[in-house]
Design a protein around this motif. Structure first.
Motif, PDB file in Angstrom:
ATOM      1  N   VAL A   1      -2.076  -1.293   0.662  1.00 33.13           N
ATOM      2  CA  VAL A   1      -2.369   0.136   0.517  1.00 33.13           C
ATOM      3  C   VAL A   1      -2.953   0.669   1.811  1.00 33.13           C
ATOM      4  O   VAL A   1      -2.534   1.722   2.321  1.00 33.13           O
TER       5      VAL A   1
ATOM      6  N   LEU B   1      -2.688  -0.566   4.790  1.00 36.13           N
ATOM      7  CA  LEU B   1      -1.657  -0.612   5.830  1.00 36.13           C
ATOM      8  C   LEU B   1      -0.751   0.613   5.754  1.00 36.13           C
ATOM      9  O   LEU B   1      -0.535   1.320   6.738  1.00 36.13           O
ATOM     10  N   GLN B   2      -0.245   0.874   4.541  1.00 32.35           N
ATOM     11  CA  GLN B   2       0.678   2.011   4.386  1.00 32.35           C
ATOM     12  C   GLN B   2      -0.040   3.324   4.667  1.00 32.35           C
ATOM     13  O   GLN B   2       0.510   4.221   5.321  1.00 32.35           O
ATOM     14  N   ALA B   3      -1.277   3.416   4.183  1.00 32.16           N
ATOM     15  CA  ALA B   3      -2.013   4.673   4.374  1.00 32.16           C
ATOM     16  C   ALA B   3      -2.285   4.913   5.854  1.00 32.16           C
ATOM     17  O   ALA B   3      -2.132   6.038   6.351  1.00 32.16           O
ATOM     18  N   VAL B   4      -2.664   3.865   6.555  1.00 31.75           N
ATOM     19  CA  VAL B   4      -2.963   4.013   7.986  1.00 31.75           C
ATOM     20  C   VAL B   4      -1.720   4.488   8.727  1.00 31.75           C
ATOM     21  O   VAL B   4      -1.774   5.403   9.554  1.00 31.75           O
TER      22      VAL B   4
END
Lengths: 127, 242, 229, 300
Positions: free
Chosen positions: B29, B31-34
């Protein structure tokens, strides 16, 4: 009662002796059921097999008898057997040790008997 | 002679449940958000101009998120073969087969969830861009892709991630035999890619040129089955909790 | 190099994300509280779902405006006219009108001054009917960005009328920025190549149509002029 | 009936031979203590029995099957040691629930009560436990799982004396209620001596002794007296240990197969006899040399 792990006597002998003591003092009466090996195991915190060995020791001396499916019961003549056994083994051993020590110190048999008589008088006087 | 009877399926299912609960998705989560938040520049950009007007178009897609998810899944697949993860199985009831089967279940789940989130992260990206930029600059084409296309994306991406995870799992297993494989495998890949005929590209082409999803799924499942079968064969001979 | 950089960043990020949760678990204090860690993923999934719903619910009008308002479609005549001298990019390409002015002409002569960067065609047509005034119209063919018509955002030339002189200037140079969402490249292999083709992007053409009285003499040194009659 | 049968098993790690021609039969529903020095091969043996390791030679059968990679064997045993691995972020109650999935006899209520007794909060995470608490936690798992074969490999590492005592007591109580086969390894015998039924002594990877613990008490006899007098009685006796503590005075530990008459003779000769604590018997039996540590200092 806690067992004495330092004692030279194996645990199961200590258990058997404790049970004999209970019978002698009348805490467990004749024809009464005696503790099971599991009860003993829990009481003394020992393996049930060890406790069973203690019970078997009593059974071998006819102090207790087995009723099928019901467990071990104190035999009618248990107190008598225990008393005799104690005399035969415990007292004899003590006397043997006494004589050995007397020999080493050079005490004669007569003076030894005298000492025994003295000890008995002392015990009576205290009572 | 046994007091408790059990079977492979029951143990595998239980192990799967325990492992699923233990997998941490927080890393994914974050990783994707960043990437969504900081990769606001878009995937690419092109422009054109004449004397009067200069035109620039920024492109957005979920490709970066998908690739990052693939790498995340690869790392997870390799970690799944490590001693610590395996010891967890053998702390309770397990044999090598159930341990591997439940791993496969976990990797399949991870592939699906990874594909789902990475494809749909594009929707979050669209929404963020919608409010961050002037609406009037957003070109409507493919802003609202047909749902069937999204579903196709999820399935295809899930298959890709599963393929990568299967490869990673086998790689991890080989690493358990000998650390030398950490150098041998990359060397092998480089060697194949450098040679006169680029075998590595041919190998990739086997997957990336396939235009039928069904055939692609067949190829992926066959390859991963091969990887997992090999892993189980290797693992069956290995000692655990040493 | 430009491709390698973002890729290496992704790889580092992904590995960090994976190791992050391991590193923090070694220490006593977790990065996130346990409950937050557990609920992070479901919350994220819910967020993605809601975002998708909202995205599909967004009104279409809020995107790049279709040509409307200040521009309108023109008559068939002009199509024919334009077709002769101004070949369009595609047969059915639209031509729009984005400016229409008329000025009273008091002299026999019309001075036409073109300034700045203006380079587009000027068509001059003489008409009997048109007495004492000139009519200026600006036409533009569609500008497409990935098949999307952005003609409405194209600014017409700036006209100034003074002493029978028409000054034509191009608007100051401006930039148009657009954002486009693409299909994922990774899955393009399964999509119909025609359907997923990148849309056409091209610039349209512009021209000014000037209608003057039939006996008016046009004085100018601008070269890109076509006299229609 | 033997639940575990080991026949001539050997195990060689890279260079070192952990087990060598080891044979033993362990019977059902007994508590057997596996006693040996550090590095004697206790853990290796237990891991072979649990099916984690493969013996280099010989044959091992657990519940009648080769335990290596056998799911049925695994389902019927639990292996407790300090290296049990659980997800790091889980709290203890969650771990309990996952164990319940695998062990049908699992008693969660008992586990929670034991946890409360040892003042460990079920909301703690596994990796936040101290070493002693972790051992306690693992021991609780071994108790409450009530697996037909329960293996404890040095379960009390890091526990304090009070907890150790409580644990062994709890183990015995639970065993009395739910008899099962329990294998308990330790290098300290006196703590566990009472609750054991059998003792399996292991030395340098081979079996040294396997007998009921009640017999171990009489296994050896310590003799103290003049060396000359002593030596007369030692003909044909198995000598485990000898220490010369004063000029001409010796303390010798020998196998106890003296008859009543011989014992009387000993007494007459002025040699004192003493029972040897089981712990010491094990130490003497597993010692590498007969002299003990003082030999190192007596270089003359």
């Amino acid at each position: 009662m806690l067992l004495n792990p330092e004692s030279a006597k194996p645990i199961y002998v200590q258990i058997a002796e404790w049970l004999e003591g209970e019978i002698l003092s009348g805490n467990i009466r004749e024809d009464e059921r005696i503790y099971s090996q599991y009860q003993l195991a829990e009481m003394f915190n020992v393996n049930p097999a060890t406790a069973a060995k203690g019970l078997n020791l009593l059974a071998d001396n006819n102090i207790v008898y087995k009723k099928r499916g019901l467990g071990m019961f104190v035999s009618p003549q248990a107190r008598e057997i225990v008393r005799k056994k104690r005399q035969n083994t415990v007292l004899k051993q003590l006397v043997f040790d006494l004589v050995c020590e007397a020999e080493r110190l050079g005490v004669s048999a007569d003076s030894l008997a005298e000492m025994i008589q003295e000890a008995r008088d002392q015990l009576k006087g205290e009572n | 002679m046994f007091l408790t009877e059990t079977n492979v399926l029951a143990v595998t299912c239980k192990q799967y449940l325990v492992k699923l609960k233990a997998v941490s998705f927080s890393g994914l989560v974050i990783l994707q958000a960043v990437i969504l938040v900081f990769w606001t520049g878009g995937m690419g950009m092109y422009g054109a101009s004449n004397v009067l007007i200069s035109l620039s178009v920024r492109n957005y897609s979920s490709d970066i998120v998908i690739i990052a998810t693939m790498i995340w899944a690869l790392a997870l697949a390799i970690m799944q073969t490590k001693k610590q993860a395996k010891n967890m199985d053998f702390t309770l009831v397990s044999n090598r087969l159930t341990s591997c089967l439940s791993d496969i279940g976990i990797l399949a789940t991870i592939s699906f969830l990874g594909a789902l989130t990475s494809v749909f992260s594009g929707m979050l990206q669209r929404l963020l861009m919608y409010f961050a930029l002037e609406h009037s600059t957003i070109i409507n084409s493919s802003f609202k892709p047909p749902l069937a296309e999204l579903a196709l994306d999820v399935v295809a991406v899930a298959l890709y991630i599963f393929l990568i995870a299967a490869g990673g799992y086998l790689f991890g297993m080989l690493l358990e035999i000998s650390r030398l494989f950490a150098f041998l495998i990359p060397a092998l890949i480089l060697g194949l890619a450098r040679g006169q005929n680029n075998y590595f590209t041919d190998f990739l082409g086997f997957y990336i040129t396939e235009t039928s999803l069904l055939l692609f799924a067949g190829k992926v499942l066959l390859t991963s089955a091969l990887c997992f079968a090999l892993s189980i064969l290797i693992y069956n001979r290995m000692e655990v909790r040493r | 190099m430009s491709i390698l950089l973002p890729f290496s960043i992704i790889i580092i990020l992904a590995i960090l994300a994976f190791w992050g949760y391991r590193v923090k678990s070694k220490g006593k204090k977790p990065l996130l509280p346990r409950t937050a860690q557990r609920s992070l993923f479901p919350i994220y999934c819910l967020l993605l779902f809601l975002a998708s719903v909202v995205v599909y619910a967004l009104p279409d009008e809020s995107f790049v405006h279709p040509p409307a308002g200040n521009i309108k479609e023109i008559s068939a005549e002009i199509y024919q006219l334009a077709g002769r001298i101004w070949p369009v990019n595609t047969p059915n390409q639209a031509i729009y009108e984005n400016l229409s002015e008329s000025y009273p002409l008091t002299a026999k002569e019309l001075k036409l001054v073109v300034a700045g960067d203006y380079q587009d065609m000027i068509w001059i047509e003489r008409q009997e009917a048109n007495q004492g005034q000139i009519q200026v119209k600006s036409y533009v063919t569609s500008y497409l960005v990935e098949d999307y018509d952005i003609t409405s955002q194209i600014k017409p030339p700036v006209l100034t009328w003074e002493d029978n002189t028409l000054l034509i200037k191009s608007p100051p140079k401006y930039t148009l920025k657009f954002v486009s969402f693409k299909n994922n490249f990774l899955t393009s292999q399964f999509k119909n190549p025609a359907g997923s083709k990148i849309g056409r992007t091209y610039f349209g053409k512009e021209a000014i149509h000037l209608v003057v009285p039939s006996e008016t003499e046009v004085l100018t040194d601008y070269r890109n002029i076509v006299y229609l009659n | 009936m033997a639940i575990i049968e080991c026949v001539n098993i050997g195990k060689i790690f890279q260079r070192n031979q952990a087990l060598n021609n080891f044979s033993a039969f362990i019977e059902e529903n007994k508590i057997t203590g596996l006693i040996g020095r550090n590095g004697a091969g206790k853990t290796t043996l237990l891991k072979i029995i649990a099916g984690y390791l493969k013996p280099t030679s010989g044959e091992v059968k657990v519940f009648g099957h080769n335990p290596f990679n056998n799911l049925q064997v695994s389902a019927n045993l639990i292996f407790i040691d300090e290296h049990m691995t659980f997800p790091e972020s889980w709290h203890l109650e969650e771990i309990f629930d996952s164990i319940g999935l695998f062990y049908p006899n699992w008693n969660k209520e008992l586990a929670l009560r034991l946890l409360a007794y040892f003042s460990i909060s079920p909301k703690q995470t596994h990796n936040s436990l101290s070493k002693g608490m972790r051992s306690t936690f693992h021991a609780i798992i071994g108790l409450a799982a009530r697996s037909p074969l329960t293996i404890f490999d040095e379960p009390t590492t890091g526990m304090d004396a009070a907890v150790r005592k409580d644990f062994y007591r709890a183990l015995l109580k639970d065993y009395v209620e739910h008899p099962r086969t329990i294998l308990l390894s330790s290098h300290l015998l006196n703590e566990i001596e009472n609750i054991l039924e059998d003792i399996l002594l292991i030395k340098n990877g081979t079996k040294c002794l396997h007998l009921p613990v009640t017999e171990l008490k009489n296994y050896a006899l310590g003799l103290r007296g003049k060396a000359d007098a002593l030596n007369q009685f030692l003909n044909g006796k198995e000598e485990f240990y000898r220490e010369n503590f004063a000029p001409e005075q010796s303390f010798v530990v020998v196998k106890n197969d003296f008859s009543e008459a011989e014992l009387r003779e000993l007494k007459k000769a002025g040699i004192s006899t003493a029972a040897v604590p089981t712990e010491d018997v094990c130490v003497y039996l597993t010692a590498q040399s007969k002299g003990g540590i003082s030999d190192v200092f007596n270089r003359d």
